[in-house]
Write a protein that holds these residues in place. Structure first.
Motif, PDB file in Angstrom:
ATOM      1  N   LYS A 162       5.706   6.307   0.089  1.00  0.00           N
ATOM      2  CA  LYS A 162       5.522   5.871   1.471  1.00  0.00           C
ATOM      3  C   LYS A 162       4.748   4.562   1.476  1.00  0.00           C
ATOM      4  N   ASN A 163       5.240   3.606   2.238  1.00  0.00           N
ATOM      5  CA  ASN A 163       4.488   2.370   2.492  1.00  0.00           C
ATOM      6  C   ASN A 163       3.700   2.621   3.775  1.00  0.00           C
ATOM      7  N   ILE A 164       2.406   2.843   3.635  1.00  0.00           N
ATOM      8  CA  ILE A 164       1.608   3.263   4.782  1.00  0.00           C
ATOM      9  C   ILE A 164       0.588   2.202   5.186  1.00  0.00           C
ATOM     10  N   ARG A 165       0.459   2.013   6.473  1.00  0.00           N
ATOM     11  CA  ARG A 165      -0.558   1.202   7.136  1.00  0.00           C
ATOM     12  C   ARG A 165      -0.409  -0.301   6.960  1.00  0.00           C
ATOM     13  N   GLU A 166      -0.099  -0.762   5.733  1.00  0.00           N
ATOM     14  CA  GLU A 166      -0.035  -2.208   5.523  1.00  0.00           C
ATOM     15  C   GLU A 166       0.604  -2.552   4.191  1.00  0.00           C
ATOM     16  N   SER A 167       0.960  -3.818   4.053  1.00  0.00           N
ATOM     17  CA  SER A 167       1.171  -4.478   2.766  1.00  0.00           C
ATOM     18  C   SER A 167       0.379  -5.775   2.840  1.00  0.00           C
TER      19      SER A 167
ATOM     20  N   ARG B 174       0.879  -1.173   0.000  1.00  0.00           N
ATOM     21  CA  ARG B 174       0.000   0.000   0.000  1.00  0.00           C
ATOM     22  C   ARG B 174       0.913   1.218   0.000  1.00  0.00           C
ATOM     23  N   MET B 175       0.779   2.058  -1.021  1.00  0.00           N
ATOM     24  CA  MET B 175       1.732   3.144  -1.174  1.00  0.00           C
ATOM     25  C   MET B 175       1.063   4.484  -1.371  1.00  0.00           C
ATOM     26  N   GLN B 176       1.804   5.500  -0.979  1.00  0.00           N
ATOM     27  CA  GLN B 176       1.432   6.887  -1.215  1.00  0.00           C
ATOM     28  C   GLN B 176       2.591   7.508  -1.985  1.00  0.00           C
TER      29      GLN B 176
END
Length: 199
Positions: A178-183, A128-130
């Motif tokens: 940014k790898n945010i919250r989860e993968s 999950r990326m931004q």
């Protein structure tokens, strides 16, 4: 991707020691033109790893629900490793920089995920990326597209899987994200050069 035999590539692992008590999931890799026409560049996750260490879950299919959690955030260590594409069963030349989630095998809390990880069956991952820094590259000879064309020429040969495309008219160069919250563990992600790394 298929399970990977790290013992064959000790030189390329640059000192990384694989512990059989842990799972190692490559949630993203660089140099692949993915289904979003994104090209992730080495170093894309450098800042995010420092900022997000200990904050991200591993889940199923990008669903942040209690019953979809595979590993809680406090048990996940994120790090980068340079790995040859051959480890992922790909004949692409050179290496990729993989974003890896490492966690103890005993901390997998989702039974379906545990069965899949333990089986060694093919599974992919998705980050999950931004977007932070993204640049457009385009194969154009129009004078107004000179910057985009220069970028295209600079990065077209960086794409490890470019032979899989008849023609690539444009793509997005992602230099930082940014790898945010989860993968997530997924059946098929936008980047197929991902998955479970086994000793």
């Amino acid at each position: 991707c298929k399970s990977l035999d790290l013992l064959k590539f000790t030189d390329q692992l640059k000192g990384i020691i694989i512990d059989d008590n842990y799972h190692y999931i490559a949630v993203n890799t660089t140099r692949i033109l993915d289904s979003h026409n994104d090209l992730h560049i080495d170093g894309i996750w450098n800042k995010s790893i420092k900022e997000q260490q200990g904050n991200n879950y591993l889940v199923l299919d990008h669903e942040l629900c209690i019953d979809k959690v595979v590993v809680r955030k406090e048990h996940i260590e994120m790090f980068l490793a340079k790995l040859p594409f051959a480890m992922f069963g790909k004949s692409y030349k050179g290496e990729t920089q993989a974003l890896i989630y490492k966690f103890p095998k005993g901390k997998v809390v989702n039974e379906a995920a545990e069965d899949w990880l333990s089986s060694g069956d093919q599974i992919e991952a998705s980050v999950r990326m931004q977007y932070v820094t993204i640049e457009f590259a385009m194969d154009s000879n129009a004078p107004q597209d000179a910057t985009e064309k220069k970028r295209y020429d600079e990065y077209i040969d960086y794409i490890a899987n470019k032979e899989e495309f008849e023609y690539i008219p444009y793509f997005f160069v992602v230099k930082e994200a940014k790898n945010i919250r989860e993968s997530s563990l997924v059946v098929a992600g936008s980047n197929p050069v991902t998955g479970n790394i086994n000793n």
